[in-house]
Each structure stands twice: as C-alpha cells, then as structure tokens.
Design an enzyme around this catalytic site. Structure first.
Site, mmCIF file in Angstrom:
data_model
loop_
_atom_site.group_PDB
_atom_site.id
_atom_site.type_symbol
_atom_site.label_atom_id
_atom_site.label_comp_id
_atom_site.label_asym_id
_atom_site.label_seq_id
_atom_site.Cartn_x
_atom_site.Cartn_y
_atom_site.Cartn_z
ATOM 1 N NE ARG A 187 -3.494 -2.156 2.897
ATOM 2 C CZ ARG A 187 -3.253 -3.421 3.421
ATOM 3 N NH1 ARG A 187 -1.952 -3.657 4.024
ATOM 4 N NH2 ARG A 187 -4.042 -4.444 3.354
ATOM 5 C CG HIS A 234 -5.938 -8.896 0.935
ATOM 6 N ND1 HIS A 234 -6.269 -9.295 -0.468
ATOM 7 C CD2 HIS A 234 -5.982 -7.597 1.227
ATOM 8 C CE1 HIS A 234 -6.399 -7.939 -0.968
ATOM 9 N NE2 HIS A 234 -5.976 -7.118 -0.251
ATOM 10 C CE1 TYR A 270 -6.630 -6.610 -7.242
ATOM 11 C CE2 TYR A 270 -6.551 -7.588 -5.144
ATOM 12 C CZ TYR A 270 -6.527 -6.554 -5.789
ATOM 13 O OH TYR A 270 -6.209 -5.421 -4.913
ATOM 14 C CG HIS A 288 -5.338 0.451 -3.085
ATOM 15 N ND1 HIS A 288 -4.721 1.093 -1.999
ATOM 16 C CD2 HIS A 288 -6.102 -0.630 -2.477
ATOM 17 C CE1 HIS A 288 -4.820 0.292 -0.790
ATOM 18 N NE2 HIS A 288 -5.545 -0.646 -1.096
ATOM 19 N NE ARG A 318 -3.233 -3.384 -1.255
ATOM 20 C CZ ARG A 318 -2.607 -4.505 -0.493
ATOM 21 N NH1 ARG A 318 -1.456 -4.519 -0.335
ATOM 22 N NH2 ARG A 318 -3.112 -5.200 0.375
ATOM 23 C CE LYS A 331 -5.940 -0.985 5.253
ATOM 24 N NZ LYS A 331 -7.443 -1.591 4.675
#
Length: 300
Positions: free
Chosen positions: A150, A272, A281, A246, A249, A174
């Site tokens: 990110r 993730h 995706y 993003h 990414r 995160k």
C-alpha cells in the site's frame, strides 16, 4: 454536538487508535460520519443516546438517499455508526444498538482498475534519467509494482527494513501487522542506485532520518506526495488514465494471477486477512481473458 456526545466520540476514537490500530485516514472517516449523524440527531431534538431508536435511524438513512448519496457512501456511514453504537453498548452507555438491524445497501461491484504490462513499461520509461528525482521515482515505482504494498506502507519503509541479501522487504501493514515481501532484480537494482546516489543528494539540506523515500527537501514522502508523483508520471507517459493510490497494488495482484500465481500466495503477499478480499482479482483476470478472447478469436 453536545459536550457529552463529544466525550463519547473522543473515547471511541481512542479505542480505534489504541485497540484497533486503525490508520489516521480511516479514523478521519469514522469521525466525520459520526459527527454528521450527531448533527442530524440535534436537528431531531434527540438529546440522549438512549432516545435514538431504529425509526430515527431509518429517517436518517432516508435523508441520505434524498441527498442522492452513493450506495458506497451510505454503506460506509452505516458501518461507522454501527461500530460506534456497538462500542457504546460494550461500555454500557446504551442498552440497544439502533443500527444493529440496519441492512447494508447492495452496491454494484466495481472491478479494480489496473495497468497493462505495456502501460507499466511506458511509466518506467518516463523515469529514466540521471536526475535525483527521476532515480527516486524509478525506485519507488519499481518497488510498488514489485511488492504490491500500500502507498501508506511505502511511506513507512525505513532503510533497516530492506534485506538486499535476500531481496526481502519488511512491511508494517494495517493494525501494525508485519509481513515479509520479496522483490525482484529490477526493484533491487533501482533501490540500491537510489540509496547510493539520489537519496544522499536529496538529504543534504534535511535532518538525518532513516525513511527510505524522501521529497526534494529530504523530508519523508507522504501518501499524498506519492499520489502527486504518480499522477505526474501518468501525464508524462501520456496515458489516458486517472490514477489512485491502490492502482499499482491492483496491478501487482492482477499480473501475478494472470501469470499463474495461486490465490493463497497473492493473499499473503498483499497482507489480506481474508481470502475474500483477494478473490476480487480473479474476476479481473477472468474479464481480462474474456476481452482478449473477444478481440483475437476469429469467431468471437
């Protein structure tokens, strides 16, 4: 907003920062969404939190629809307020969460936009040169594309986070979760060149620090700064695209899957928590295959 409401809001913000480890960017949205709801309750003369009932929530949502807000914005508002009132229930401030029965509006699923390989080559081409900022831009672009990190993670990279012997990057994602992400020879070469030449030059007039990517004054780059740089690269490459943070990414994940990578590996590389976040995706790659088929098959 009353002083009491404000105190509850500040307690919730501290909870998001300390216990949930949410980013400042995410917390800003929570803060804004809750403040807007408090404005509504004030207009409705709802002076106590326990006065807010499911009917009031439905009325609030009706006003959002009347303002023609997008489904995604309304869904975010509901999510923010549901979390806030869940927190208040946990703290025994209220007995019932008025948002607990509210359904999230179903929005049309948008596939992530990404760059084609030819477009990436054009972006790399405009970074070629001996100027320090071009060398920095090349290293940054190579790393974002090589790792899928990110933009917020990119701005937090320190020199000590890079293992050049193993070509591995320590990424703090995160919730302060750490993961190791490999990078290839192109990124390896570009980053080494940047550190040895351009970064030293840009740091001449700045206080010493260990953040990898810096601006023209030697200060650490911000997410907004990186977005500005990427937008300039798009303009220089004459690509008819609107870029968002993003996008590289998305490109990283899409190109990996298009070239045979398995979904679990991509999930781990992206950091993730849930596989469902990565599965979007697969829809992108299927759509890419469909368009390629329709374009090139003689009987399509």
């Amino acid at each position: 907003m009353s002083k009491l409401f404000n105190n509850y809001l500040q307690s919730f913000i501290q909870y998001l920062q300390i216990e949930k480890h949410y980013s400042n960017y995410t917390i800003q949205f929570y803060h804004y969404d809750i403040e807007e709801f408090f404005k509504f309750t004030s207009e409705q003369s709802l002076k106590k939190l326990d006065d807010i009932q499911y009917f009031d929530v439905r009325l609030y949502l009706t006003t959002l629809h009347e303002k023609q807000m997008s489904r995604s914005t309304i869904a975010r508002r509901i999510s923010s307020l549901r979390s806030f009132f869940r927190f208040l229930a946990r703290e025994n401030v209220i007995t019932v969460n008025p948002f607990s029965l509210v359904q999230q509006p179903k929005g049309a699923k948008k596939l992530p936009s990404f760059f084609y390989e030819e477009e990436m080559e054009e972006l790399f081409a405009v970074c070629e040169g001996e100027e320090p900022l071009k060398i920095r831009n090349k290293a940054m672009l190579e790393l974002l594309y090589a790792t899928g990190i990110r933009v917020s993670e990119c701005t937090g990279i320190e020199l000590k986070h890079i293992d050049f012997d193993l070509s591995v990057l320590l990424v703090k994602g995160k919730g302060n979760k750490e993961r190791y992400v490999p990078f290839g020879s192109f990124a390896h070469e570009a980053i080494e060149r940047y550190i040895a030449t351009a970064r030293n030059f840009l740091m001449k007039s700045a206080d010493n620090h260990t953040i990898l990517f810096v601006n023209h004054r030697g200060s650490p780059l911000t997410p907004r700064g990186i977005r500005h740089i990427l937008t300039k690269l798009i303009e220089e490459a004459s690509l008819t695209r609107k870029i968002h943070p993003h996008m590289l990414r998305h490109t990283f994940a899409t190109h990996l899957l298009n070239n045979g990578a398995d979904l679990r590996t991509v999930q781990e590389l992206l950091g993730h928590e849930h596989l469902s976040s990565t599965q979007v995706y697969t829809h992108v790659t299927k759509e890419h295959l469909r368009k390629t088929y329709l374009t090139h098959h003689p009987r399509a």
